[in-house]
Scaffold this motif. Structure first.
Motif, PDB file in Angstrom:
ATOM      1  N   VAL A  52      -2.898   8.058   0.127  1.00  0.00           N
ATOM      2  CA  VAL A  52      -2.271   6.789   0.520  1.00  0.00           C
ATOM      3  C   VAL A  52      -2.672   6.417   1.945  1.00  0.00           C
ATOM      4  O   VAL A  52      -2.992   5.254   2.235  1.00  0.00           O
ATOM      5  CB  VAL A  52      -0.739   6.882   0.401  1.00  0.00           C
ATOM      6  CG1 VAL A  52      -0.081   5.573   0.856  1.00  0.00           C
ATOM      7  CG2 VAL A  52      -0.337   7.194  -1.041  1.00  0.00           C
ATOM      8  N   VAL A  53      -2.686   7.396   2.833  1.00  0.00           N
ATOM      9  CA  VAL A  53      -3.092   7.144   4.223  1.00  0.00           C
ATOM     10  C   VAL A  53      -4.540   6.671   4.271  1.00  0.00           C
ATOM     11  O   VAL A  53      -4.876   5.735   5.021  1.00  0.00           O
ATOM     12  CB  VAL A  53      -2.895   8.401   5.092  1.00  0.00           C
ATOM     13  CG1 VAL A  53      -3.566   8.238   6.456  1.00  0.00           C
ATOM     14  CG2 VAL A  53      -1.415   8.692   5.270  1.00  0.00           C
ATOM     15  N   LYS A  54      -5.404   7.273   3.468  1.00  0.00           N
ATOM     16  CA  LYS A  54      -6.806   6.856   3.466  1.00  0.00           C
ATOM     17  C   LYS A  54      -6.941   5.435   2.936  1.00  0.00           C
ATOM     18  O   LYS A  54      -7.704   4.628   3.491  1.00  0.00           O
ATOM     19  CB  LYS A  54      -7.649   7.811   2.632  1.00  0.00           C
ATOM     20  CG  LYS A  54      -9.131   7.467   2.679  1.00  0.00           C
ATOM     21  CD  LYS A  54     -10.024   8.517   2.016  1.00  0.00           C
ATOM     22  CE  LYS A  54     -11.496   8.121   2.131  1.00  0.00           C
ATOM     23  NZ  LYS A  54     -12.397   9.116   1.481  1.00  0.00           N
ATOM     24  N   ALA A  55      -6.196   5.100   1.875  1.00  0.00           N
ATOM     25  CA  ALA A  55      -6.235   3.743   1.333  1.00  0.00           C
ATOM     26  C   ALA A  55      -5.762   2.733   2.380  1.00  0.00           C
ATOM     27  O   ALA A  55      -6.369   1.668   2.568  1.00  0.00           O
ATOM     28  CB  ALA A  55      -5.375   3.645   0.073  1.00  0.00           C
ATOM     29  N   VAL A 106       0.834  -1.206   0.000  1.00  0.00           N
ATOM     30  CA  VAL A 106       0.000   0.000   0.000  1.00  0.00           C
ATOM     31  C   VAL A 106       0.867   1.254   0.000  1.00  0.00           C
ATOM     32  O   VAL A 106       0.564   2.239  -0.677  1.00  0.00           O
ATOM     33  CB  VAL A 106      -0.953   0.005   1.215  1.00  0.00           C
ATOM     34  CG1 VAL A 106      -1.650   1.345   1.347  1.00  0.00           C
ATOM     35  CG2 VAL A 106      -2.003  -1.074   1.063  1.00  0.00           C
ATOM     36  N   MET A 107       1.974   1.201   0.745  1.00  0.00           N
ATOM     37  CA  MET A 107       2.851   2.367   0.809  1.00  0.00           C
ATOM     38  C   MET A 107       3.497   2.680  -0.540  1.00  0.00           C
ATOM     39  O   MET A 107       3.905   3.815  -0.803  1.00  0.00           O
ATOM     40  CB  MET A 107       3.941   2.148   1.861  1.00  0.00           C
ATOM     41  CG  MET A 107       3.438   2.134   3.296  1.00  0.00           C
ATOM     42  SD  MET A 107       2.630   3.699   3.783  1.00  0.00           S
ATOM     43  CE  MET A 107       0.909   3.220   3.728  1.00  0.00           C
ATOM     44  N   ALA A 127       0.156  11.931  -0.162  1.00  0.00           N
ATOM     45  CA  ALA A 127       0.196  11.199   1.108  1.00  0.00           C
ATOM     46  C   ALA A 127      -1.185  10.994   1.715  1.00  0.00           C
ATOM     47  O   ALA A 127      -1.482   9.920   2.260  1.00  0.00           O
ATOM     48  CB  ALA A 127       1.103  11.921   2.097  1.00  0.00           C
ATOM     49  N   GLU A 128      -2.053  12.024   1.628  1.00  0.00           N
ATOM     50  CA  GLU A 128      -3.364  11.891   2.263  1.00  0.00           C
ATOM     51  C   GLU A 128      -4.213  10.800   1.606  1.00  0.00           C
ATOM     52  O   GLU A 128      -4.998  10.117   2.274  1.00  0.00           O
ATOM     53  CB  GLU A 128      -4.117  13.229   2.252  1.00  0.00           C
ATOM     54  CG  GLU A 128      -4.377  13.825   0.878  1.00  0.00           C
ATOM     55  CD  GLU A 128      -3.288  14.792   0.443  1.00  0.00           C
ATOM     56  OE1 GLU A 128      -3.591  15.681  -0.379  1.00  0.00           O
ATOM     57  OE2 GLU A 128      -2.143  14.674   0.944  1.00  0.00           O
ATOM     58  N   LEU A 177     -11.416   5.380  -4.664  1.00  0.00           N
ATOM     59  CA  LEU A 177     -10.538   6.421  -4.114  1.00  0.00           C
ATOM     60  C   LEU A 177      -9.384   6.701  -5.063  1.00  0.00           C
ATOM     61  O   LEU A 177      -9.068   7.868  -5.352  1.00  0.00           O
ATOM     62  CB  LEU A 177      -9.997   5.962  -2.749  1.00  0.00           C
ATOM     63  CG  LEU A 177      -8.870   6.801  -2.137  1.00  0.00           C
ATOM     64  CD1 LEU A 177      -9.401   8.162  -1.685  1.00  0.00           C
ATOM     65  CD2 LEU A 177      -8.244   6.051  -0.954  1.00  0.00           C
ATOM     66  N   LEU A 178      -8.752   5.641  -5.573  1.00  0.00           N
ATOM     67  CA  LEU A 178      -7.590   5.800  -6.451  1.00  0.00           C
ATOM     68  C   LEU A 178      -7.982   6.233  -7.855  1.00  0.00           C
ATOM     69  O   LEU A 178      -7.123   6.658  -8.637  1.00  0.00           O
ATOM     70  CB  LEU A 178      -6.780   4.500  -6.484  1.00  0.00           C
ATOM     71  CG  LEU A 178      -6.242   4.036  -5.119  1.00  0.00           C
ATOM     72  CD1 LEU A 178      -5.462   2.745  -5.258  1.00  0.00           C
ATOM     73  CD2 LEU A 178      -5.381   5.118  -4.465  1.00  0.00           C
ATOM     74  N   GLY A 179      -9.271   6.140  -8.158  1.00  0.00           N
ATOM     75  CA  GLY A 179      -9.778   6.668  -9.421  1.00  0.00           C
ATOM     76  C   GLY A 179     -10.250   8.105  -9.297  1.00  0.00           C
ATOM     77  O   GLY A 179     -10.861   8.645 -10.221  1.00  0.00           O
ATOM     78  N   ASN A 180      -9.968   8.711  -8.134  1.00  0.00           N
ATOM     79  CA  ASN A 180     -10.280  10.122  -7.876  1.00  0.00           C
ATOM     80  C   ASN A 180     -11.780  10.421  -7.837  1.00  0.00           C
ATOM     81  O   ASN A 180     -12.213  11.524  -8.183  1.00  0.00           O
ATOM     82  CB  ASN A 180      -9.599  11.026  -8.921  1.00  0.00           C
ATOM     83  CG  ASN A 180      -8.093  10.879  -8.909  1.00  0.00           C
ATOM     84  OD1 ASN A 180      -7.486  10.842  -7.849  1.00  0.00           O
ATOM     85  ND2 ASN A 180      -7.498  10.759 -10.080  1.00  0.00           N
ATOM     86  N   ALA A 181     -12.567   9.452  -7.401  1.00  0.00           N
ATOM     87  CA  ALA A 181     -14.010   9.675  -7.268  1.00  0.00           C
ATOM     88  C   ALA A 181     -14.295  10.565  -6.070  1.00  0.00           C
ATOM     89  O   ALA A 181     -13.596  10.491  -5.052  1.00  0.00           O
ATOM     90  CB  ALA A 181     -14.738   8.349  -7.099  1.00  0.00           C
TER      91      ALA A 181
END
Length: 345
Positions: free
Chosen positions: A153-156, A141-142, A150-151, A209-213
């Motif tokens: 990645v922390v949420k993921a 994940v990191m 960073a924000e 989240l990683l798709g910027n939704a």
């Protein structure tokens, strides 16, 4: 090559890359234990041993479905979903960490037709294999830091770790229910929510989240994954009693013989009929399975579970509709959902 095939290839490459953290001179044998469990090495290795990689696919398809008109054909352009590959690997590694530990806790000697890790190397070493998969998942994940702020990645990472805690809750309930004879349907849902739905919800949530939704759309993706997991588990319960062994590859005797607190069983116990009477008398033998399954069917256990499966399927598809996935990734996500929600195996 379609988008799903491309993703599966990249998923496998990324998983091998992540697990290779242990491919060092002093830990090569340890590394081999992980590659064995992942289905890449040892007797019986290959596609049947690796599993279907449904969870990482859900991550990447969710991400891709939010990127309109993403190009797949240009060799000079990397598809956007590749940025999420380490998160997809993390989810699959968490799933496999739980399988290694489940096999020990359930005393299961086979996984996908092969010896489980603890059978080959003993329970203490298998526990360490599971622990390693868990740690590598968090390291994976990191690796998102290469592409995301960073924000994000922390949420993921937070979503992933919350789902892991839910996994342990679900497993605790499952094991604690084994010695109880007063379990009702209301107590079934927290158990399967933790064991099955939590990780599927994390897949679609992290993918979105990683798709910027935006957050409202992320929630639709998350709820799609959650109800997909519930429908999937109820269908698994049905197949575990009335499935076609030649199709499922799993003995229909096992769930009843093992005394599994599946949804049809809990419904049957609540009816206080002949099925409940037989259940109370003690373990069911393999020779009785067919007759006991018929008792449960006659008392409405199968019909009830099928109706609940339909309800959860409708909820999952409604949330998928709200999520409104786009493009080739969106089409592939819908196709995968329909396949998982109309299971014969």
């Amino acid at each position: 090559m379609n988008i799903q095939q491309a993703m599966l290839q990249k998923i496998e490459d990324e998983l091998k890359h992540q697990v290779a953290r242990l491919d060092q001179p002093r830990t090569k044998h340890f590394h081999e234990m992980l590659t064995y469990h992942m289905g890449w090495t040892g007797e019986g290795s290959g596609i049947e041993a690796t599993g279907k990689r449904i969870r990482p696919l859900l991550v990447l398809l969710s991400t891709s479905s939010l990127i309109e008109n993403e190009e797949m054909g240009d060799p000079n352009t990397s598809p956007y979903w590749l940025r999420a590959k380490s998160a997809a690997a993390a989810i699959e590694l968490i799933h496999n960490f739980s399988l290694v530990h489940d096999d020990i806790q359930d005393n299961s000697d086979k996984r996908r037709g092969r010896n489980t890790v603890w059978v080959n190397w003993g329970a203490p070493m298998a526990i360490n294999v599971g622990d390693a998969l868990f740690v590598i998942a968090n390291q994976a994940v990191m690796d998102l830091m290469e592409y995301y702020p960073a924000e994000v990645v922390v949420k993921a990472a937070n979503i992933l770790n919350n789902s892991c805690l839910d996994l342990t809750r679900g497993q605790f309930l499952d094991m604690s229910y084994e010695e109880r004879h007063d379990i009702g349907i209301d107590e079934y849902w927290p158990m399967v929510g933790g064991k099955t739905s939590a990780l599927l919800a994390a897949c679609t949530h992290i993918g979105a989240l990683l798709g910027n939704a935006p957050e409202t759309q992320q929630e639709s993706y998350r709820l799609f994954g959650w109800h997909l997991g519930l429908a999937f588990q109820v269908q698994d319960d049905i197949l575990g009693i009335w499935g076609d062994e030649s199709v499922t590859g799993k003995s229909v005797a096992s769930d009843l013989v093992e005394g599994k607190n599946s949804l049809p069983v809990l419904y049957g116990l609540g009816r206080h009929g002949k099925f409940a009477e037989r259940w109370a008398q003690g373990p069911i033998t393999a020779s009785e399975v067919k007759a006991v399954a018929k008792l449960l069917d006659d008392e409405g256990g199968k019909e009830y579970a099928e109706e609940i499966s339909k309800i959860e399927t409708q909820k999952a598809l409604a949330y998928l509709g709200n999520a409104n996935p786009q493009g080739e990734g969106g089409d592939a996500l819908r196709q995968l959902a329909y396949k998982l929600l109309d299971r014969k195996q």
